[in-house]
Structure formats: C-alpha cells, structure tokens
Design an enzyme around this catalytic site. Sequence first.
Site, PDB file in Angstrom:
ATOM      1  CG  HIS A  24       0.288   5.926  -0.878  1.00  0.00           C
ATOM      2  ND1 HIS A  24      -0.885   6.159  -1.542  1.00  0.00           N
ATOM      3  CD2 HIS A  24      -0.080   5.515   0.371  1.00  0.00           C
ATOM      4  CE1 HIS A  24      -1.907   5.878  -0.748  1.00  0.00           C
ATOM      5  NE2 HIS A  24      -1.447   5.480   0.418  1.00  0.00           N
ATOM      6  CG  HIS A  33      -1.724   1.170   1.505  1.00  0.00           C
ATOM      7  ND1 HIS A  33      -3.096   1.136   1.580  1.00  0.00           N
ATOM      8  CD2 HIS A  33      -1.384   2.460   1.744  1.00  0.00           C
ATOM      9  CE1 HIS A  33      -3.551   2.348   1.841  1.00  0.00           C
ATOM     10  NE2 HIS A  33      -2.525   3.181   1.950  1.00  0.00           N
ATOM     11  CD  GLU A  34       1.956   3.664   3.782  1.00  0.00           C
ATOM     12  OE1 GLU A  34       2.359   4.742   3.294  1.00  0.00           O
ATOM     13  OE2 GLU A  34       0.870   3.570   4.386  1.00  0.00           O
TER      14      GLU A  34
HETATM   15 ZN   LIG Z   1      -2.469   5.158   2.191  1.00  0.00          ZN
END
Ligand SMILES: [Zn+2]
Length: 235
Positions: free
Chosen positions: A69, A65-66
């Site tokens: 980004h 997830h990170e």
């Molecule tokens: Zn996030």
Amino acid sequence: MDFDKHIHFYVEEEEAKQILICVIAISLAFTIVYAGLNAAVKHPKSFLFFTALSVVTVGSGFILHEMAHKLVAIYYGAYARFQMWVQGLMIMFITSFFGFLFAAPGAVYIYSPRITKKENGLISIVGPIVNIVIALVFLGLENIRPVKFFFPFFGEPLHVWDFGAKINIVLALFNMLPMFPLDGSKVFVWNKIIWFGFIVLSLGFGYFVFQSIDIVVMWGILLLVSLIMSRAFIR
Ligand SMILES: [Zn+2]
C-alpha cells in the site's frame, strides 16, 4: 510501473518500531487463537515456536501487504506512513481470547492533496494481491520443500507452507470485503468488474488450496454481513 527518481520509499524509525510491534502482536494473537491460551502455560516452548512460525506465515503477509500500500501510494505522489492503532491492538487480543482474530493493529495512512478513485483503488488492491502472491510462493515451497512440525496442541503434524498459503488467501479475501475501511470498499468504488474478478479468482484459488467449498460459503456469509452492516451504518 516505471519508478522514476521522485519515488522515495523511506521507513521512519518510529514507523519501523510500530510495524515490528504489530507483527509480533498479530503473530502472538494468531497463536492464541490457534493453540489456545492454555497452551502457553502447558507447552510454553511449543507455544513460542508456533509464534515464531506465525511471524513467518502471518506476520510476513501482514507487513508485505501494508508495505505494498505504502509503495503504490508513494508512487502516486502521496505521503504514506504505517500507524499503529492501540485500540485495534487491544481489540485484536480480546477477540483472540474468544477464539477469533479481528486483525486491525494498524494501517498505512495516506496523505495527499489529490488522489483519484482509480489511484485509491490501485493503492488498495495491491495489498490483497501481495497476499495471493505470497500464498502462491508458499504453495510452491510446499511442493518443493515441505516442512512439517508436530505441536502438542494439534492432533496432526502442521504443514507450515500449506498453512501459510491458506492464511494468506484468507487475509486477501477478508480485506477484499466491500466494507469501509477495508481495501475492498475502495476497489469496489473504483471498478466493480475488477473487484468481482479478483474475488472469483481468489475464491477459486481458495477452493483449490483448501479442497473445500467452506471457504466460498464462509466468504459469502461475511459478504452478506458486511452488506447488512453498511446499510445499517451508511445513510
Ligand atoms: Zn490493506
């Protein structure tokens, strides 16, 4: 996306160290919530094994997830770096002792002289999208190659992939709450229709995987709480 030669996805040594600490910490805190701190004393081997499984199911969801980004932020010409937040790490462990997880051990910080609302929205939505994709992969694994383990602190055997899928759906939905600094707030500011569409699809998917309306009701309650809180704090 066309990735041209200007994109350099690069993880610094210090950043990698912080990511590793956060992945282990989030997996440990998650285990405390699920198995209880008591289990660490009574069944230390099972407790450690569950922590290792949490790295696979929760830790992977967190790190991918990170990194999603970070990747999209770099694509838009920003400098993006994961930073651990020691206070967040401590809050996470304190809440885990009380049986719930406030998982904010760190986040990707984005540095850019100019980033549009749309770019910020896309950088934000890609994290929850990754969690939904992981959930789909785990659900596939559950059907192709189910893995079951019995833990003394659970009444029934744990289906690892099914469990991983559920956790990642919850991660996606939680992060999409329209409350700053969660991803959802930036997606909401960028495009309310896309935000709403994502929520409807994720809740539908959650209802299908959990086989229960509880996930919809609980998210609705959290939405209400976050709306009240943003009214209270943003003036
Ligand atoms: Zn996030």
